[in-house]
Write a protein that holds these residues in place. Structure first.
Motif, mmCIF file in Angstrom:
data_model
loop_
_atom_site.group_PDB
_atom_site.id
_atom_site.type_symbol
_atom_site.label_atom_id
_atom_site.label_comp_id
_atom_site.label_asym_id
_atom_site.label_seq_id
_atom_site.Cartn_x
_atom_site.Cartn_y
_atom_site.Cartn_z
ATOM 1 N N SER A 29 0.832 -1.210 0.000
ATOM 2 C CA SER A 29 0.000 0.000 0.000
ATOM 3 C C SER A 29 0.863 1.254 0.000
ATOM 4 N N ASN A 30 1.976 1.231 0.721
ATOM 5 C CA ASN A 30 2.888 2.378 0.708
ATOM 6 C C ASN A 30 3.466 2.608 -0.685
ATOM 7 N N GLN A 31 3.852 1.532 -1.370
ATOM 8 C CA GLN A 31 4.394 1.645 -2.729
ATOM 9 C C GLN A 31 3.365 2.228 -3.686
ATOM 10 N N MET A 32 2.101 1.929 -3.436
ATOM 11 C CA MET A 32 1.021 2.416 -4.302
ATOM 12 C C MET A 32 0.522 3.788 -3.872
ATOM 13 N N GLY A 33 1.096 4.326 -2.806
ATOM 14 C CA GLY A 33 0.671 5.637 -2.319
ATOM 15 C C GLY A 33 -0.655 5.614 -1.580
ATOM 16 N N LEU A 34 -1.001 4.461 -1.010
ATOM 17 C CA LEU A 34 -2.274 4.302 -0.307
ATOM 18 C C LEU A 34 -2.045 4.296 1.202
ATOM 19 N N THR A 35 -3.020 4.787 1.923
ATOM 20 C CA THR A 35 -3.032 4.679 3.372
ATOM 21 C C THR A 35 -4.192 3.774 3.749
ATOM 22 N N VAL A 36 -3.908 2.707 4.472
ATOM 23 C CA VAL A 36 -4.966 1.786 4.885
ATOM 24 C C VAL A 36 -5.773 2.452 6.000
ATOM 25 N N SER A 37 -7.058 2.627 5.759
ATOM 26 C CA SER A 37 -7.937 3.274 6.731
ATOM 27 C C SER A 37 -8.245 2.372 7.914
ATOM 28 N N PHE A 38 -8.348 1.076 7.656
ATOM 29 C CA PHE A 38 -8.665 0.133 8.730
ATOM 30 C C PHE A 38 -8.239 -1.262 8.319
ATOM 31 N N ARG A 44 -18.750 -6.760 7.838
ATOM 32 C CA ARG A 44 -18.646 -5.399 8.372
ATOM 33 C C ARG A 44 -17.895 -4.515 7.382
ATOM 34 N N LEU A 45 -16.832 -5.060 6.790
ATOM 35 C CA LEU A 45 -16.075 -4.334 5.769
ATOM 36 C C LEU A 45 -16.972 -3.986 4.586
ATOM 37 N N LEU A 46 -17.751 -4.936 4.118
ATOM 38 C CA LEU A 46 -18.639 -4.673 2.985
ATOM 39 C C LEU A 46 -19.667 -3.596 3.303
ATOM 40 N N GLU A 47 -20.112 -3.514 4.558
ATOM 41 C CA GLU A 47 -21.066 -2.482 4.947
ATOM 42 C C GLU A 47 -20.422 -1.097 4.959
ATOM 43 N N ILE A 48 -19.157 -1.028 5.328
ATOM 44 C CA ILE A 48 -18.456 0.246 5.469
ATOM 45 C C ILE A 48 -17.943 0.777 4.132
ATOM 46 N N ALA A 49 -17.488 -0.129 3.282
ATOM 47 C CA ALA A 49 -16.861 0.269 2.019
ATOM 48 C C ALA A 49 -17.875 0.927 1.073
ATOM 49 N N ASP A 50 -17.378 1.933 0.386
ATOM 50 C CA ASP A 50 -18.170 2.632 -0.617
ATOM 51 C C ASP A 50 -17.656 2.288 -2.010
ATOM 52 N N PRO A 51 -18.472 2.474 -3.046
ATOM 53 C CA PRO A 51 -17.977 2.265 -4.401
ATOM 54 C C PRO A 51 -16.721 3.104 -4.639
ATOM 55 N N GLY A 52 -15.717 2.485 -5.226
ATOM 56 C CA GLY A 52 -14.458 3.164 -5.495
ATOM 57 C C GLY A 52 -13.407 2.944 -4.428
ATOM 58 N N ASP A 53 -13.807 2.447 -3.241
ATOM 59 C CA ASP A 53 -12.820 2.132 -2.215
ATOM 60 C C ASP A 53 -11.997 0.930 -2.651
ATOM 61 N N ILE A 54 -10.820 0.794 -2.066
ATOM 62 C CA ILE A 54 -9.893 -0.277 -2.417
ATOM 63 C C ILE A 54 -9.844 -1.296 -1.294
ATOM 64 N N LEU A 55 -9.909 -2.575 -1.643
ATOM 65 C CA LEU A 55 -9.817 -3.667 -0.691
ATOM 66 C C LEU A 55 -8.530 -4.431 -0.950
#
Length: 71
Positions: A27-36, A54-65
């Motif tokens: 995630s660091n290499q991709m410039g991403l910060t893991v929210s949770f 719970r993850l599926l309930e929280i995630a919005d379209p466009g979020d990265i898993l």
């Protein structure tokens, strides 16, 4: 856009966090910060994965898993 990581192991004797460093580095290499980090101990054949749902309930379209592998 947010990034989430899902770590799973089949049993409590296994270490679900064994890939946390790999996913954090990726995630660091991709410039991403893991929210949770969602961590779960449940066999892959089981569908009652509370953290995953719970993850599926929280995630919005466009979020990265981020996952180690799909199994």
């Amino acid at each position: 856009m947010r990034a989430y990581a899902y770590l799973r192991a089949s049993t409590n004797e296994q270490d679900a966090e064994r890939t946390k460093i790999k996913l954090a580095n990726f995630s660091n290499q991709m410039g991403l910060t893991v929210s949770f980090w969602f961590i779960e101990y449940k066999a892959g054949s089981k569908l009652d994965r509370l953290e995953f749902f719970r993850l599926l309930e929280i995630a919005d379209p466009g979020d990265i898993l981020l996952v180690e592998q799909v199994d």
